[in-house]
Design an enzyme around this catalytic site. Structure first.
Site, PDB file in Angstrom:
ATOM      1  N   ASN A   9      16.948  21.587  26.279  1.00  0.00           N
ATOM      2  CA  ASN A   9      17.959  22.327  25.606  1.00  0.00           C
ATOM      3  C   ASN A   9      18.311  23.682  26.470  1.00  0.00           C
ATOM      4  O   ASN A   9      17.503  24.698  26.178  1.00  0.00           O
ATOM      5  CB  ASN A   9      17.620  22.457  24.260  1.00  0.00           C
ATOM      6  CG  ASN A   9      18.473  23.363  23.405  1.00  0.00           C
ATOM      7  OD1 ASN A   9      19.744  23.741  24.021  1.00  0.00           O
ATOM      8  ND2 ASN A   9      18.036  23.673  22.286  1.00  0.00           N
ATOM      9  N   LYS A  11      20.303  25.960  25.664  1.00  0.00           N
ATOM     10  CA  LYS A  11      20.807  27.043  24.912  1.00  0.00           C
ATOM     11  C   LYS A  11      21.837  27.846  25.710  1.00  0.00           C
ATOM     12  O   LYS A  11      22.697  26.930  26.232  1.00  0.00           O
ATOM     13  CB  LYS A  11      19.720  27.970  24.507  1.00  0.00           C
ATOM     14  CG  LYS A  11      18.603  27.075  23.929  1.00  0.00           C
ATOM     15  CD  LYS A  11      17.309  27.811  23.243  1.00  0.00           C
ATOM     16  CE  LYS A  11      16.476  26.952  22.827  1.00  0.00           C
ATOM     17  NZ  LYS A  11      15.229  27.747  21.991  1.00  0.00           N
ATOM     18  N   HIS A  93      19.578  22.513  14.998  1.00  0.00           N
ATOM     19  CA  HIS A  93      18.819  23.306  15.657  1.00  0.00           C
ATOM     20  C   HIS A  93      18.323  24.740  14.723  1.00  0.00           C
ATOM     21  O   HIS A  93      19.273  25.198  14.196  1.00  0.00           O
ATOM     22  CB  HIS A  93      19.080  23.708  16.923  1.00  0.00           C
ATOM     23  CG  HIS A  93      17.935  24.278  17.581  1.00  0.00           C
ATOM     24  ND1 HIS A  93      17.674  25.744  17.673  1.00  0.00           N
ATOM     25  CD2 HIS A  93      17.138  23.875  18.659  1.00  0.00           C
ATOM     26  CE1 HIS A  93      16.565  25.946  18.383  1.00  0.00           C
ATOM     27  NE2 HIS A  93      16.430  24.806  19.169  1.00  0.00           N
ATOM     28  N   GLU A  95      17.983  27.650  15.418  1.00  0.00           N
ATOM     29  CA  GLU A  95      18.858  28.811  15.597  1.00  0.00           C
ATOM     30  C   GLU A  95      20.249  28.735  15.028  1.00  0.00           C
ATOM     31  O   GLU A  95      20.871  29.433  14.647  1.00  0.00           O
ATOM     32  CB  GLU A  95      19.082  28.915  17.180  1.00  0.00           C
ATOM     33  CG  GLU A  95      17.682  29.320  17.783  1.00  0.00           C
ATOM     34  CD  GLU A  95      17.522  28.829  19.197  1.00  0.00           C
ATOM     35  OE1 GLU A  95      18.250  28.372  19.836  1.00  0.00           O
ATOM     36  OE2 GLU A  95      16.253  29.089  19.705  1.00  0.00           O
ATOM     37  N   GLU A 164      10.523  20.861  15.241  1.00  0.00           N
ATOM     38  CA  GLU A 164      10.372  22.092  16.189  1.00  0.00           C
ATOM     39  C   GLU A 164      10.148  23.077  15.282  1.00  0.00           C
ATOM     40  O   GLU A 164      10.802  23.774  14.581  1.00  0.00           O
ATOM     41  CB  GLU A 164      11.887  22.609  16.627  1.00  0.00           C
ATOM     42  CG  GLU A 164      12.436  21.428  17.913  1.00  0.00           C
ATOM     43  CD  GLU A 164      13.163  22.314  18.786  1.00  0.00           C
ATOM     44  OE1 GLU A 164      12.985  22.057  20.083  1.00  0.00           O
ATOM     45  OE2 GLU A 164      14.256  22.975  18.384  1.00  0.00           O
ATOM     46  N   GLY A 170      10.323  29.564  21.613  1.00  0.00           N
ATOM     47  CA  GLY A 170      10.679  30.702  22.506  1.00  0.00           C
ATOM     48  C   GLY A 170       9.287  31.889  22.251  1.00  0.00           C
ATOM     49  O   GLY A 170       9.595  32.913  22.759  1.00  0.00           O
ATOM     50  N   SER A 208       8.067  25.762  22.962  1.00  0.00           N
ATOM     51  CA  SER A 208       6.993  26.391  24.111  1.00  0.00           C
ATOM     52  C   SER A 208       6.320  25.211  24.694  1.00  0.00           C
ATOM     53  O   SER A 208       5.364  25.471  24.954  1.00  0.00           O
ATOM     54  CB  SER A 208       6.077  27.463  23.186  1.00  0.00           C
ATOM     55  OG  SER A 208       6.707  28.533  22.714  1.00  0.00           O
ATOM     56  N   GLY A 229      13.169  24.072  25.703  1.00  0.00           N
ATOM     57  CA  GLY A 229      13.911  25.127  25.803  1.00  0.00           C
ATOM     58  C   GLY A 229      13.835  25.745  27.039  1.00  0.00           C
ATOM     59  O   GLY A 229      14.267  25.192  28.146  1.00  0.00           O
ATOM     60  N   GLY A 230      13.284  26.951  27.326  1.00  0.00           N
ATOM     61  CA  GLY A 230      12.944  27.858  28.432  1.00  0.00           C
ATOM     62  C   GLY A 230      12.430  27.149  29.589  1.00  0.00           C
ATOM     63  O   GLY A 230      13.095  27.228  30.635  1.00  0.00           O
TER      64      GLY A 230
HETATM   65  P1  13P Z   1      11.338  26.708  23.795  1.00  0.00           P
HETATM   66  O1  13P Z   1      10.906  25.416  24.794  1.00  0.00           O
HETATM   67  O2  13P Z   1      11.903  27.744  24.602  1.00  0.00           O
HETATM   68  O3  13P Z   1      10.230  27.429  22.848  1.00  0.00           O
HETATM   69  O4  13P Z   1      12.599  26.261  22.850  1.00  0.00           O
HETATM   70  C1  13P Z   1      12.278  25.041  22.175  1.00  0.00           C
HETATM   71  C2  13P Z   1      13.619  24.686  21.713  1.00  0.00           C
HETATM   72  O5  13P Z   1      14.078  25.361  20.706  1.00  0.00           O
HETATM   73  C3  13P Z   1      14.378  23.428  21.913  1.00  0.00           C
HETATM   74  O6  13P Z   1      15.384  23.249  21.034  1.00  0.00           O
END
Ligand code: 13P
Length: 246
Positions: A9, A11, A93, A95, A164, A170, A208, A229-230
């Site tokens: 993802n 983002k 999600h 967010e 999640e 994050g 994470s 994510g990251g």
């Molecule tokens: P991180 O892997 O950066 O923690 O993000 C997870 C996420 O929100 C994937 O959708």
């Protein structure tokens, strides 16, 4: 035996040059033992599709409109995603729930809109830290998933679910494999009770996930891969995570 799935993802990250470099690296590192996908910002979908077409890598969006078409400025429909070759659309999600006020009911309608166009919704559920500390984890994720199950009715087994925990996104603070497995088992039981096909459904963990913790998480019996994510923005890290899924 369920096949593992690893989804990046991105983002709101990326630019054309960086994307091209990242996708080229992912293509060059094939084959993977798992299914691999990237969910990119909508503006980059066409280019991603052109780059990945003909490969076994998949792509998708990070959101989708609940509406079929019409006067909804700024929205992107499932039909548009399907035309772009999207295999997946992330919905719900945390967010989007937090910053865009998305309710369980809206998330459920988005999942339905995606499925109606042959786009698999990756439905995100997860509790906040306050909810976990308050002993609410199970109730929260079951409520979030239940809304989608009831909306999709007989198609519910077609979705992918992603657990999640909000406190792990994050933050560098990952759920332990045991904590994640515990929730995944609850979700799978709920899916099984509702669809009779819970054993075949894909439940991803997100929050994470890194190259050094992926293998242990993915080794849990009810964790079928990850939503990353990251770490999905760095080719070497994402490739290592994909390789940890076997
Ligand atoms: P991180 O892997 O950066 O923690 O993000 C997870 C996420 O929100 C994937 O959708």
């Amino acid at each position: 035996m369920r096949r593992k799935l690893v989804v990046g993802n991105w983002k709101m990250h990326g630019n054309r040059a960086a994307n091209a470099e990242l996708l080229a690296a992912l293509l060059a590192a094939r084959p993977y033992m798992a299914d691999v996908a990237v969910c990119v910002p909508a503006l980059f979908l066409h280019e991603t599709a052109a780059t990945l077409a003909g490969s076994d890598l998949r792509w998708g969006a990070q959101d989708v409109s609940e509406h079929e078409q019409g006067a909804y400025t700024g929205e992107i429909s499932a039909a548009m995603l399907a035309e772009c070759g999207c295999r997946y659309a992330i919905v719900g999600h945390s967010e989007r729930r937090a910053y865009h006020g998305e309710s369980d009911a809206l998330v459920a309608r988005k999942a339905q809109a995606a499925l109606a166009r042959g786009v698999t919704p990756i439905v995100c559920v997860g509790e906040t830290l306050a909810e976990r500390d308050g002993g609410q984890t199970e109730a929260v994720v079951k409520r979030q998933l239940s809304a989608v199950i009831h909306q999709l009715t007989h198609c519910a087994a077609e979705m992918v679910v992603a657990y999640e925990p909000v406190w792990a996104i994050g933050t560098g603070r990952t759920a332990t494999p045991e904590q994640a497995q515990q929730v995944h088992a609850v979700l799978r039981a709920q899916l099984q009770a509702a669809t009779g096909r819970g054993a075949t459904m894909t439940i991803l963990y997100g929050g994470s996930v890194k190259a050094d913790n992926a293998a242990t998480l993915f080794a849990q019996p009810d964790i079928d891969g990850g939503l990353i994510g990251g770490a999905s923005l760095k080719a070497a890290d994402f490739i290592a995570i994909c390789r940890a899924a076997t």
